[in-house]
Scaffold this motif. Structure first.
Motif, PDB file in Angstrom:
ATOM      1  N   PRO A  48       7.878   0.838   6.211  1.00 37.40           N
ATOM      2  CA  PRO A  48       9.101   1.633   6.028  1.00 37.40           C
ATOM      3  C   PRO A  48       9.106   2.851   6.952  1.00 37.40           C
ATOM      4  CG  PRO A  48       8.003   1.170   3.923  1.00 37.40           C
ATOM      5  CD  PRO A  48       7.037   0.815   4.999  1.00 37.40           C
ATOM      6  N   VAL A  49      10.252   3.073   7.594  1.00 37.02           N
ATOM      7  CA  VAL A  49      10.417   4.224   8.478  1.00 37.02           C
ATOM      8  C   VAL A  49      11.781   4.844   8.182  1.00 37.02           C
ATOM      9  CG1 VAL A  49      10.480   5.058  10.845  1.00 37.02           C
ATOM     10  CG2 VAL A  49       9.024   3.119  10.261  1.00 37.02           C
ATOM     11  N   GLY A  50      11.792   5.875   7.351  1.00 34.46           N
ATOM     12  CA  GLY A  50      13.061   6.494   6.979  1.00 34.46           C
ATOM     13  C   GLY A  50      13.979   5.500   6.305  1.00 34.46           C
ATOM     14  N   ALA A  51      15.173   5.336   6.862  1.00 38.63           N
ATOM     15  CA  ALA A  51      16.130   4.373   6.321  1.00 38.63           C
ATOM     16  C   ALA A  51      15.914   2.976   6.864  1.00 38.63           C
ATOM     17  CB  ALA A  51      17.552   4.820   6.643  1.00 38.63           C
ATOM     18  N   GLY A  52      14.857   2.791   7.656  1.00 34.09           N
ATOM     19  CA  GLY A  52      14.615   1.501   8.297  1.00 34.09           C
ATOM     20  C   GLY A  52      13.319   0.848   7.862  1.00 34.09           C
ATOM     21  N   LEU A  53      13.088  -0.328   8.431  1.00 35.08           N
ATOM     22  CA  LEU A  53      11.898  -1.105   8.113  1.00 35.08           C
ATOM     23  C   LEU A  53      11.460  -1.865   9.362  1.00 35.08           C
ATOM     24  CD1 LEU A  53      10.062  -2.058   5.664  1.00 35.08           C
ATOM     25  CD2 LEU A  53      11.533  -4.085   5.616  1.00 35.08           C
ATOM     26  N   ILE A  54      10.193  -1.645   9.771  1.00 40.55           N
ATOM     27  CA  ILE A  54       9.604  -2.404  10.860  1.00 40.55           C
ATOM     28  C   ILE A  54       8.971  -3.661  10.279  1.00 40.55           C
ATOM     29  CG2 ILE A  54       7.868  -2.416  12.690  1.00 40.55           C
ATOM     30  CD1 ILE A  54       8.221   0.608  12.886  1.00 40.55           C
ATOM     31  N   ARG A  55       9.217  -4.794  10.910  1.00 43.91           N
ATOM     32  CA  ARG A  55       8.665  -6.067  10.453  1.00 43.91           C
ATOM     33  C   ARG A  55       7.899  -6.733  11.591  1.00 43.91           C
ATOM     34  NH1 ARG A  55      13.483  -9.566   8.153  1.00 43.91           N
ATOM     35  NH2 ARG A  55      14.322  -9.208  10.263  1.00 43.91           N
TER      36      ARG A  55
ATOM     37  N   HIS B 149      17.660  -1.466  10.139  1.00 43.33           N
ATOM     38  CA  HIS B 149      18.136  -0.117   9.818  1.00 43.33           C
ATOM     39  C   HIS B 149      19.239  -0.230   8.776  1.00 43.33           C
ATOM     40  CE1 HIS B 149      18.669   4.172  10.475  1.00 43.33           C
ATOM     41  NE2 HIS B 149      19.980   3.967  10.376  1.00 43.33           N
ATOM     42  N   ASN B 150      18.980   0.312   7.594  1.00 46.46           N
ATOM     43  CA  ASN B 150      19.912   0.225   6.480  1.00 46.46           C
ATOM     44  C   ASN B 150      20.958   1.337   6.567  1.00 46.46           C
ATOM     45  OD1 ASN B 150      18.658  -2.013   4.930  1.00 46.46           O
ATOM     46  ND2 ASN B 150      16.938  -0.573   4.814  1.00 46.46           N
ATOM     47  N   LEU B 151      22.192   0.946   6.829  1.00 50.97           N
ATOM     48  CA  LEU B 151      23.298   1.905   6.832  1.00 50.97           C
ATOM     49  C   LEU B 151      23.716   2.253   5.411  1.00 50.97           C
ATOM     50  CD1 LEU B 151      25.457   0.333   9.679  1.00 50.97           C
ATOM     51  CD2 LEU B 151      23.834   2.236   9.844  1.00 50.97           C
ATOM     52  N   SER B 152      23.497   1.322   4.487  1.00 49.98           N
ATOM     53  CA  SER B 152      23.766   1.524   3.065  1.00 49.98           C
ATOM     54  C   SER B 152      22.958   0.482   2.310  1.00 49.98           C
ATOM     55  CB  SER B 152      25.265   1.367   2.761  1.00 49.98           C
ATOM     56  OG  SER B 152      25.672   0.026   2.915  1.00 49.98           O
ATOM     57  N   ARG B 153      23.173   0.418   1.016  1.00 48.50           N
ATOM     58  CA  ARG B 153      22.450  -0.576   0.221  1.00 48.50           C
ATOM     59  C   ARG B 153      22.878  -1.991   0.572  1.00 48.50           C
ATOM     60  NH1 ARG B 153      23.155  -2.954  -4.834  1.00 48.50           N
ATOM     61  NH2 ARG B 153      25.142  -1.855  -5.109  1.00 48.50           N
ATOM     62  N   ARG B 154      24.104  -2.150   1.077  1.00 48.31           N
ATOM     63  CA  ARG B 154      24.641  -3.466   1.340  1.00 48.31           C
ATOM     64  C   ARG B 154      24.709  -3.830   2.823  1.00 48.31           C
ATOM     65  NH1 ARG B 154      27.271  -5.613  -3.101  1.00 48.31           N
ATOM     66  NH2 ARG B 154      27.580  -4.200  -4.864  1.00 48.31           N
ATOM     67  N   THR B 155      24.688  -2.839   3.689  1.00 48.51           N
ATOM     68  CA  THR B 155      24.922  -3.087   5.112  1.00 48.51           C
ATOM     69  C   THR B 155      23.716  -2.658   5.934  1.00 48.51           C
ATOM     70  OG1 THR B 155      27.282  -2.708   4.770  1.00 48.51           O
ATOM     71  CG2 THR B 155      26.486  -2.677   7.039  1.00 48.51           C
ATOM     72  N   ALA B 156      23.333  -3.492   6.895  1.00 48.13           N
ATOM     73  CA  ALA B 156      22.170  -3.191   7.722  1.00 48.13           C
ATOM     74  C   ALA B 156      22.370  -3.711   9.134  1.00 48.13           C
ATOM     75  CB  ALA B 156      20.910  -3.810   7.109  1.00 48.13           C
ATOM     76  N   LEU B 157      21.787  -2.999  10.089  1.00 45.06           N
ATOM     77  CA  LEU B 157      21.681  -3.452  11.466  1.00 45.06           C
ATOM     78  C   LEU B 157      20.254  -3.942  11.685  1.00 45.06           C
ATOM     79  CD1 LEU B 157      23.484  -0.487  13.285  1.00 45.06           C
ATOM     80  CD2 LEU B 157      24.490  -2.676  12.586  1.00 45.06           C
ATOM     81  N   TYR B 158      20.078  -4.958  12.517  1.00 41.18           N
ATOM     82  CA  TYR B 158      18.726  -5.486  12.711  1.00 41.18           C
ATOM     83  C   TYR B 158      18.531  -5.993  14.134  1.00 41.18           C
ATOM     84  CZ  TYR B 158      20.947 -10.065  12.082  1.00 41.18           C
ATOM     85  OH  TYR B 158      21.760 -11.171  12.203  1.00 41.18           O
TER      86      TYR B 158
ATOM     87  N   PHE C  45       0.813  -1.210   0.000  1.00 37.91           N
ATOM     88  CA  PHE C  45       0.000   0.000   0.000  1.00 37.91           C
ATOM     89  C   PHE C  45       0.848   1.263   0.000  1.00 37.91           C
ATOM     90  CE2 PHE C  45      -2.875  -3.194   1.667  1.00 37.91           C
ATOM     91  CZ  PHE C  45      -4.082  -2.886   1.045  1.00 37.91           C
ATOM     92  N   GLY C  46       2.164   1.109   0.132  1.00 39.44           N
ATOM     93  CA  GLY C  46       3.051   2.263   0.237  1.00 39.44           C
ATOM     94  C   GLY C  46       3.476   2.483   1.672  1.00 39.44           C
ATOM     95  N   PRO C  47       2.593   3.019   2.525  1.00 40.51           N
ATOM     96  CA  PRO C  47       2.949   3.186   3.939  1.00 40.51           C
ATOM     97  C   PRO C  47       3.147   1.843   4.655  1.00 40.51           C
ATOM     98  CG  PRO C  47       1.117   4.605   3.347  1.00 40.51           C
ATOM     99  CD  PRO C  47       1.310   3.671   2.204  1.00 40.51           C
ATOM    100  N   VAL C  48       2.416   0.805   4.209  1.00 45.91           N
ATOM    101  CA  VAL C  48       2.563  -0.535   4.785  1.00 45.91           C
ATOM    102  C   VAL C  48       2.467  -1.564   3.665  1.00 45.91           C
ATOM    103  CG1 VAL C  48       1.570   0.117   7.017  1.00 45.91           C
ATOM    104  CG2 VAL C  48       0.087  -0.790   5.220  1.00 45.91           C
ATOM    105  N   LYS C  49       3.066  -2.722   3.902  1.00 46.63           N
ATOM    106  CA  LYS C  49       2.950  -3.848   2.992  1.00 46.63           C
ATOM    107  C   LYS C  49       2.446  -5.047   3.781  1.00 46.63           C
ATOM    108  CE  LYS C  49       5.496  -6.585  -0.442  1.00 46.63           C
ATOM    109  NZ  LYS C  49       6.799  -6.792  -1.126  1.00 46.63           N
ATOM    110  N   LEU C  50       1.357  -5.654   3.300  1.00 50.62           N
ATOM    111  CA  LEU C  50       0.723  -6.767   3.997  1.00 50.62           C
ATOM    112  C   LEU C  50       1.119  -8.090   3.353  1.00 50.62           C
ATOM    113  CD1 LEU C  50      -2.890  -5.360   4.548  1.00 50.62           C
ATOM    114  CD2 LEU C  50      -0.907  -5.228   6.079  1.00 50.62           C
TER     115      LEU C  50
END
Length: 420
Positions: free
Chosen positions: A324-331, A366-375, A280-285
């Motif tokens: 999606p939240v800024g550079a991050g993603l809630i799951r 939290h995406n630090l870059s396209r290749r690196t993320a913290l979770y 939906f954009g703001p959320v994905k189900l």
């Protein structure tokens, strides 16, 4: 001349890529069992009370670890494509699992994937070890991608957790060793220009020896110790539609888990699942429904008896969301499974409730870059009626007399993933 030949082969190769994922996490797991006995036993269907019974309370098994594959499966791979002209291409893909937490598992095998393929306007024909069609819905429509403690219960109940840190890998539900991947397979994929429609079919050879003799005693003696004549065979397919925010797919697969060839008795696990997602954009189900059935075929007995003395069946579903939240993603996801033991009703005997379990998982990437993320991910499983599913790590505490019943399992992952 040899050097020129090698140079010619290298120039004909369109591309060769080295790729991989290194994922490490600080993870914790716990499994709690409780003594649910109330001092009442049943003798010939009648309750008998023991007033001297002392309840033993609960016992908790826990573990902390530096694990791998909490967000994405750690791997090292090689893939390449050669343009053969006329829209035809040959490709290979070799992908090995690695355990970067201890370095013990490296490029010793390519169990994640090892395929060679030929593709063109007709689609793609792929040979080797690859994901099964029925597994794709589990991982594509899971916000956690069947990795880490957040892995949906449908996948866990089938006996596999691709995080590879202690979760059971004992042949899967019903002894199905071909649930997530199948070896010795031939796969066909539809071409990508079908207006959003996609699909694949797969057949995996069992590669077992068959012995058939005029002497039934000789053949039966062989299969007394070798009850696997056709075990390992897999047949399945997956078809779906993806266009814009919508993706929906259904899959069906049949895996042969045991076979008494001379007696004409074949054991199979048949799996059906349907998954979908909508962005939906703001959320994905996300959502998935899955049903697996143990099936025993009696091919040579009178009246062609089918579905007799069958084992446990499994039904599960998943509801999930990503935000999606800024550079991050809630799951987040909620999944549940129920086992059907197909127990017949017995007069004067209490009916034993079927095991079932539910799981709630939530995490943040939290995406630090396209290749690196913290979770970070936390999850909790509630087991009922003897179900014993865990988030990973140690199994539930058990005693020989079965005093303790599995109840809850909790897990967490805090990690970093780098892809290259």
């Amino acid at each position: 001349m040899a050097a020129l030949a090698v140079a010619g082969v290298a120039s004909a190769q369109s591309s060769v890529t080295l790729f991989g994922v290194v994922d490490a996490s600080i993870s914790g797991y716990s499994a709690t069992s409780r003594d649910l006995n109330n001092g009442v036993t049943y003798v010939n269907g009648f309750p008998v009370s023991n007033p001297f019974y002392v309840n033993r309370g609960s016992v908790k098994v826990s573990k902390r670890a530096l694990a791998s594959s909490g967000y994405n499966g750690s791997r090292l791979g090689f893939r390449g494509t050669e343009d053969l002209g006329g829209g035809l291409a040959a490709s290979f893909w070799l992908e090995a699992p690695i355990t970067n937490d201890d370095g013990a598992t490296g490029v010793a095998s390519f169990k994640r994937r090892s395929t060679v393929s030929l593709s063109g306007g007709f689609g793609e024909v792929r040979l080797g070890r690859d994901y099964t069609p029925t597994f794709w819905n589990d991982t594509v429509f899971d916000p956690f991608g069947t990795n880490g403690v957040g892995t949906n219960l449908i996948n866990t109940a089938h006996g596999y957790n691709t995080a590879s840190f202690g979760a059971k890998d004992t042949g899967g539900f019903g002894g199905n060793t071909n649930y997530d991947r199948a070896s010795n397979s031939i796969g066909y994929f539809l071409p990508p220009n079908l207006g959003g429609f996609y699909g694949q079919v797969m057949y995996a050879f069992h590669e077992q020896a068959k012995v058939k003799s005029d002497s039934a005693a000789l053949t039966n003696a062989f299969y007394k110790d070798n009850n696997t004549a056709r075990a390992g065979r897999y047949v399945g397919g997956r078809f779906g539609y993806a266009n814009g925010p919508l993706d929906i797919a259904l899959a069906y697969g049949s895996s042969t888990t045991g076979d008494q060839y001379q007696a004409g008795i074949t054991n199979k696990v048949n799996t059906f699942n349907l998954g979908a997602s909508y962005d939906f954009g703001p959320v994905k189900l996300f959502g998935e429904f899955s049903k697996a059935k143990n099936k025993v075929d009696y091919e040579t007995q009178q009246f062609n008896i089918v579905d007799r003395v069958n084992g446990t069946d499994l039904t599960g579903y998943l509801l999930g969301v990503t935000v999606p939240v800024g550079a991050g993603l809630i799951r987040a996801s909620y999944s549940a499974v129920k086992y059907d033991n197909n127990q017949p009703d017995v007069l004067f005997q209490p009916r034993i409730a079927d095991p079932k379990a539910s799981k709630l998982a939530i995490g943040y990437v939290h995406n630090l870059s396209r290749r690196t993320a913290l979770y970070a991910t936390v999850a909790r499983i509630s087991n009922k009626n003897g179900a014993a599913l865990t988030t990973g790590g140690p199994a539930f505490f058990e005693t020989k007399n079965g005093v303790f019943t599995p109840k809850t399992s909790t897990g967490y992952d805090f990690g970093i993933r780098h892809a290259f």
